[in-house]
Design an enzyme around this catalytic site. Structure first.
Site, PDB file in Angstrom:
ATOM      1  N   ASP A  40     -17.981  58.643 -24.227  1.00 44.78           N
ATOM      2  CA  ASP A  40     -17.895  59.694 -23.215  1.00 44.78           C
ATOM      3  C   ASP A  40     -16.911  59.245 -22.148  1.00 44.78           C
ATOM      4  O   ASP A  40     -16.229  58.223 -22.303  1.00 44.78           O
ATOM      5  CB  ASP A  40     -19.270  60.023 -22.628  1.00 44.78           C
ATOM      6  CG  ASP A  40     -19.923  58.854 -21.899  1.00 44.78           C
ATOM      7  OD1 ASP A  40     -19.239  57.833 -21.641  1.00 44.78           O
ATOM      8  OD2 ASP A  40     -21.127  58.938 -21.589  1.00 44.78           O
ATOM      9  N   ASP A  79     -28.234  61.953 -20.699  1.00 49.23           N
ATOM     10  CA  ASP A  79     -27.378  60.953 -20.079  1.00 49.23           C
ATOM     11  C   ASP A  79     -27.127  61.328 -18.623  1.00 49.23           C
ATOM     12  O   ASP A  79     -27.158  62.513 -18.260  1.00 49.23           O
ATOM     13  CB  ASP A  79     -26.040  60.860 -20.814  1.00 49.23           C
ATOM     14  CG  ASP A  79     -26.174  60.231 -22.195  1.00 49.23           C
ATOM     15  OD1 ASP A  79     -27.143  59.478 -22.412  1.00 49.23           O
ATOM     16  OD2 ASP A  79     -25.307  60.488 -23.050  1.00 49.23           O
ATOM     17  N   ARG A 131     -22.687  62.377 -28.313  1.00 55.34           N
ATOM     18  CA  ARG A 131     -21.556  61.448 -28.217  1.00 55.34           C
ATOM     19  C   ARG A 131     -21.132  60.942 -29.591  1.00 55.34           C
ATOM     20  O   ARG A 131     -19.943  60.739 -29.858  1.00 55.34           O
ATOM     21  CB  ARG A 131     -21.917  60.274 -27.309  1.00 55.34           C
ATOM     22  CG  ARG A 131     -21.969  60.633 -25.829  1.00 55.34           C
ATOM     23  CD  ARG A 131     -22.302  59.429 -24.976  1.00 55.34           C
ATOM     24  NE  ARG A 131     -23.681  59.000 -25.142  1.00 55.34           N
ATOM     25  CZ  ARG A 131     -24.091  57.733 -25.098  1.00 55.34           C
ATOM     26  NH1 ARG A 131     -23.204  56.759 -24.921  1.00 55.34           N
ATOM     27  NH2 ARG A 131     -25.357  57.438 -25.225  1.00 55.34           N
ATOM     28  N   TYR A 148     -27.080  72.244 -27.574  1.00 56.76           N
ATOM     29  CA  TYR A 148     -26.146  71.638 -26.626  1.00 56.76           C
ATOM     30  C   TYR A 148     -24.810  72.378 -26.665  1.00 56.76           C
ATOM     31  O   TYR A 148     -24.344  72.799 -27.720  1.00 56.76           O
ATOM     32  CB  TYR A 148     -25.895  70.169 -26.985  1.00 56.76           C
ATOM     33  CG  TYR A 148     -27.128  69.304 -26.971  1.00 56.76           C
ATOM     34  CD1 TYR A 148     -27.510  68.634 -25.811  1.00 56.76           C
ATOM     35  CD2 TYR A 148     -27.915  69.155 -28.105  1.00 56.76           C
ATOM     36  CE1 TYR A 148     -28.649  67.833 -25.791  1.00 56.76           C
ATOM     37  CE2 TYR A 148     -29.055  68.354 -28.090  1.00 56.76           C
ATOM     38  CZ  TYR A 148     -29.413  67.706 -26.936  1.00 56.76           C
ATOM     39  OH  TYR A 148     -30.540  66.927 -26.922  1.00 56.76           O
TER      40      TYR A 148
END
Length: 304
Positions: free
Chosen positions: A89, A47, A181, A75
């Site tokens: 987000d 993103d 997310r 992550y």
């Protein structure tokens, strides 16, 4: 006849430590410009506000992209508790709030639900296609869609820190197609307090680690110079999860022509996917059968 794309015939990988505020496509375009590369693509979108490993494939390395997109990735991210947003987000609008704050133990217990084979619903603002159109385009028009859940393998999901009551820091290792997310959103639902991603960083992707990444600033500084070439990693690093077979000289010739070629095998079995090399040069990826590799992808050697 199609016009040949301009640029250098350069093959390999450039691992970029992507900063926030730039799209993955923009990073690819910058790398292609900086190296004057004829062909480039990335192995797994981040993103715009996410940072970390963005592996850029150059030239013939683009044929190995599927092996990186299919590989495990890790992550590190921060979840803001107490708020849900329409994008899951910080880019979106707050659509729900809660004064409830879970304890550390409650968070750790809830994380078990997101490990192993799980079903995950992508965010409304995502690139998945709904009736042929990207979900984010319809979401921007205010449409709320029913997005089907998709399978995801989560190897590990752990809490690494709890800076304060409103925030929790997590690390996740997962397979292809995972949305961090969605993890934040669904964790907030399970805990009854809502949640969204505050910060997100991909720390490794397959064989590529963020510690080895080059920054956008370095790319700008070294653009169009031989010094940037030193950061290019070999094409075969994209094949790290596959066994390597040594091709015979005759076998290499046949493989380069797209035909089954003789290889020297050791720990592979009939039907295994593998790649073949000759004198350290990758020749092809394919399926091993009875002493031969049956190619599915053939690497074209750059012409000087």
């Amino acid at each position: 006849m199609a016009r040949k794309r301009k640029g250098r015939d350069i093959s390999g990988w450039l691992v970029v430590d992507k900063p926030a505020g730039i799209t993955s496509t923009a990073v690819v375009n910058k790398v292609r410009w900086a190296l004057d590369a004829r062909k480039a693509g990335h192995a797994g979108t981040l993103d715009p506000e996410a940072t970390g490993v963005l592996a850029i494939a150059l030239g013939e390395a683009t044929k190995t992209v599927p092996y990186i997109t299919d590989a495990l990735k890790a992550y590190r991210f921060t979840v803001r508790l107490g708020q849900a947003t329409n994008t899951d987000d910080t880019e979106g609008e707050v659509i729900a709030t809660s004064d409830l704050r879970p304890t550390d133990d409650q968070i750790k217990e809830a994380l078990h639900q997101f490990v192993g084979d799980i079903m995950q619903v992508p965010p409304q603002f995502s690139a998945v296609k709904i009736d042929g159109e990207r979900a984010y385009k319809r979401a921007r028009d205010g449409e709320e869609m029913e997005i089907a859940a998709r399978p995801l393998w989560v190897e590990e999901l752990v809490m690494t820190d709890r800076p304060d009551a409103d925030h929790v820091e997590l690390e996740m290792t997962c397979g292809k197609g995972g949305y961090v997310r969605s993890i934040a959103r669904d964790l907030g639902k399970v805990l009854g307090c809502h949640g969204h991603v505050l910060t997100l960083r991909r720390i490794w992707s397959g064989p590529f680690d963020v510690e080895d990444g080059i920054s956008i600033q370095q790319i700008d500084e070294l653009a169009k110079t031989p010094a940037l070439n030193a950061y290019i990693r070999p094409l075969e690093q994209g094949l790290a999860d596959l066994p390597e077979l040594k091709a015979t000289p005759e076998g290499a010739t046949r493989l380069r022509n797209g035909n089954p070629g003789m290889v020297i095998a050791s720990d592979v079995e009939y039907g295994d996917e593998a790649w073949a090399s000759l004198d350290g040069q990758p020749i092809a990826v394919g399926v091993y059968k009875a002493g031969e590799l049956h190619p599915t992808r053939v690497f074209v050697q750059a012409q000087d």
